[in-house]
Each structure stands twice: as structure tokens, then as C-alpha cells.
Write a protein that holds these residues in place. Structure first.
Motif, PDB file in Angstrom:
ATOM      1  N   PHE A  85       0.825  -1.205   0.000  1.00  0.00           N
ATOM      2  CA  PHE A  85       0.000   0.000   0.000  1.00  0.00           C
ATOM      3  C   PHE A  85       0.870   1.270   0.000  1.00  0.00           C
ATOM      4  CE2 PHE A  85      -2.971   3.208   1.698  1.00  0.00           C
ATOM      5  CZ  PHE A  85      -3.905   3.141   0.684  1.00  0.00           C
ATOM      6  N   TYR A  86       2.126   1.132   0.452  1.00  0.00           N
ATOM      7  CA  TYR A  86       3.025   2.296   0.388  1.00  0.00           C
ATOM      8  C   TYR A  86       3.306   2.711  -1.055  1.00  0.00           C
ATOM      9  CZ  TYR A  86       3.729   2.708   5.327  1.00  0.00           C
ATOM     10  OH  TYR A  86       3.506   2.935   6.662  1.00  0.00           O
ATOM     11  N   LEU A  87       3.323   1.732  -1.944  1.00  0.00           N
ATOM     12  CA  LEU A  87       3.514   2.070  -3.365  1.00  0.00           C
ATOM     13  C   LEU A  87       2.287   2.827  -3.880  1.00  0.00           C
ATOM     14  CD1 LEU A  87       5.205   1.826  -5.972  1.00  0.00           C
ATOM     15  CD2 LEU A  87       3.950  -0.281  -6.462  1.00  0.00           C
ATOM     16  N   THR A  88       1.102   2.319  -3.511  1.00  0.00           N
ATOM     17  CA  THR A  88      -0.142   3.009  -3.889  1.00  0.00           C
ATOM     18  C   THR A  88      -0.106   4.456  -3.403  1.00  0.00           C
ATOM     19  OG1 THR A  88      -1.374   0.957  -3.712  1.00  0.00           O
ATOM     20  CG2 THR A  88      -2.668   2.969  -3.553  1.00  0.00           C
ATOM     21  N   GLN A  89       0.331   4.637  -2.164  1.00  0.00           N
ATOM     22  CA  GLN A  89       0.359   5.994  -1.596  1.00  0.00           C
ATOM     23  C   GLN A  89       1.378   6.869  -2.330  1.00  0.00           C
ATOM     24  OE1 GLN A  89      -0.270   6.076   2.970  1.00  0.00           O
ATOM     25  NE2 GLN A  89       0.720   4.133   2.573  1.00  0.00           N
ATOM     26  N   ALA A  90       2.558   6.338  -2.587  1.00  0.00           N
ATOM     27  CA  ALA A  90       3.608   7.135  -3.238  1.00  0.00           C
ATOM     28  C   ALA A  90       3.164   7.556  -4.646  1.00  0.00           C
ATOM     29  CB  ALA A  90       4.913   6.335  -3.294  1.00  0.00           C
TER      30      ALA A  90
END
Ligand code: BTN
Length: 256
Positions: A85-90
Motif C-alpha cells: 500500500f506504500y507504493l499506492t500511496q507514493a
């Protein structure tokens, strides 16, 4: 097929522009299954998609030649599977910050990764991960943004476009280049482990955060307040009686 290059960036340095594709996500996936290596940061852009895909098996509608429909290849092998989900956020923050610069401060991210201007949808992101072992081998980041289209079919829910915000046409390649630069900056923060900064930026730009609003879950309408997002990307909503976590299929936002 036309091959262009941007200077300076790894994201979008290798740009492939197609007249037409079924879906740029599918095209990039097929490219990866060929033996020829595909460079990190490769962008496949299509002037027209005849089978564009959205989240949750939805179709993605886009009038040919008017909007941005592209897919970007990232290889976040440093990111453990549970943390995707950190990739989604970035990526979401990258797109939002580019669009804020190009249009208006009112651009936000609607959880998990819709791009909103006010209460209208400006674009969306479809990330498809190819996993190997416990890490992400390839991430196909598909992005669709309404740029110069002003008439939308009735089945598209509350759309808007850059043109409807700015009242003028916008150059697609220029906007693409700006978006690539912003995504790259946030992706590099992710790679550098600046997870708190990413999380904070995502929350700072989150649609409906800390506002009492109407939602629906399992056919029941309720009033609640988004108070945050969990580590794994669940939406946290506080109601009068409890605080609950939802995945994408479990909650709808009601614009009343
Ligand atoms: C959504 O909001 O549902 C996500 C939409 C994602 C659309 C883009 S357009 C480029 C790429 N190719 C696709 O088929 N889908 C994504």
C-alpha cells in the motif's frame, strides 16, 4: 508505434506511444513476458484504449486522443509484499502533486487511489503487481486522467477533467512529463525508506479525512468520519459506536 525520450528522468525516459491498445496495462504485461528486457520506468501511453480497465472489474472510458491513458513499469523489489500500500500511496501522491501544480489545490486522493477535484473524479490508478516469492517483481502502474474531454457517457460516475477546471486545452505530453517527474520523486522517497513522510503526505491530501460524512456498507447507510488508513491500506472510519476498518469492497462513499 512512436518512440520518444524525456531527458532527466528514469520514470518515462523510455516512452512508447501507441495509436491504439486494448489496455496499456495488458500491453506492458505482454511486453514483460517477452524475452527482451524492459527498462525500469518504461511508460506505455495509448492515444486510444478499446478495453481500458478500471478497479473492481470496471471499464475505463476515455475518448480517443483527448486524455492520458498510460502504464508505467516499476520494480519495487525492496518492498515487502505486505507493504504494497506504500507504493499506492507514493504513486497517488505523485499524481496529485503534479495535478495540483498544473491545475488547482483542490485536487485530492480519494481512498485508495482515485484522483478527485472537489467531489468529482479526475482520474484513477490501477496497480497490478507481479509477485515472486515474498516480494514484488514488477509493478504495472496504470493511470487514466481526464484531460481535454468535456462530454462523458452517462455511465461514467461524476467525472471532471483538467479542461473543465482550467477552461482550456492542456498538452498531454507536457502533463505526462510532469506526472512522471512527481511520481519519480515520491518513488525515490519510498526506496529511501521515508515511509512516514509518504503516509503523512497521503493523509494530508486525503478526501473526506476528519469530516463527518455518509457511507454505506452491506446495504446499510451510516454516518462516520475517516480517521486514518491502516498499514495494509484499510480505511479506518469512526462511527458513534465504534471504529471500524474496511477494504475497498466493503464500503461506499455516499455523496449526499
Ligand atoms: C479506476 O479508477 O478504476 C482506475 C482506472 C485506471 C485506468 C488506466 S488507463 C491506463 C491503464 N490501462 C488500463 O486498462 N487501465 C489503466
Amino acid at each position: 508505434m512512436q518512440n520518444n525520450t524525456f531527458t532527466r528522468l528514469f520514470v518515462g525516459q523510455n516512452l512508447v506511444v501507441l495509436k491504439e491498445a486494448d489496455s496499456t496495462n495488458n500491453y506492458l504485461k505482454e511486453l514483460l513476458s517477452n524475452t527482451k528486457p524492459v527498462a525500469d520506468g518504461t511508460v506505455i501511453m495509448a492515444e486510444s484504449q478499446y478495453a481500458g480497465r478500471g478497479q473492481q472489474q470496471n471499464k475505463w472510458h476515455s475518448a480517443p486522443g483527448m486524455n492520458l491513458t498510460f502504464s508505467l513499469l516499476l520494480r519495487p523489489s525492496f518492498l515487502p509484499l505486505g507493504q504494497q500500500f506504500y507504493l499506492t500511496q507514493a504513486v497517488s501522491i505523485g499524481v496529485v502533486s503534479a495535478l495540483r501544480q498544473a491545475t488547482s489545490e483542490n485536487v485530492q486522493v480519494k481512498w485508495p487511489n482515485d484522483i478527485y477535484f472537489g467531489d468529482k473524479k479526475l482520474g484513477g490508478i490501477l496497480i497490478e503487481n507481479i509477485v515472486q516469492g515474498s516480494n514484488i517483481k514488477h509493478s504495472i502502474v496504470g493511470i487514466g486522467l481526464n484531460v481535454n474531454q468535456t462530454d462523458f457517457p452517462p455511465e461514467v460516475p461524476n467525472p471532471t477533467s483538467v479542461k473543465q477546471i482550467l477552461h482550456s486545452d492542456h498538452d498531454l505530453h507536457q502533463l505526462l512529463s510532469q506526472i512522471c517527474a512527481h511520481i519519480e520523486a515520491w518513488y525515490l522517497k519510498l526506496k529511501a525508506g521515508k515511509w512516514d513522510e509518504i503516509r503523512q503526505a497521503y493523509l494530508n491530501n486525503l478526501y473526506w479525512l476528519n469530516q463527518e460524512r455518509e457511507f454505506s456498507s452491506d446495504g446499510v447507510d451510516f454516518t462516520g468520519t475517516i480517521t486514518g488508513i491502516t498499514e495494509h491500506g484499510f480505511l479506518v472510519v469512526r462511527t458513534e459506536s465504534e471504529e471500524k476498518e474496511f477494504n475497498l469492497k466493503q464500503i461506499q462513499f455516499l455523496n449526499k
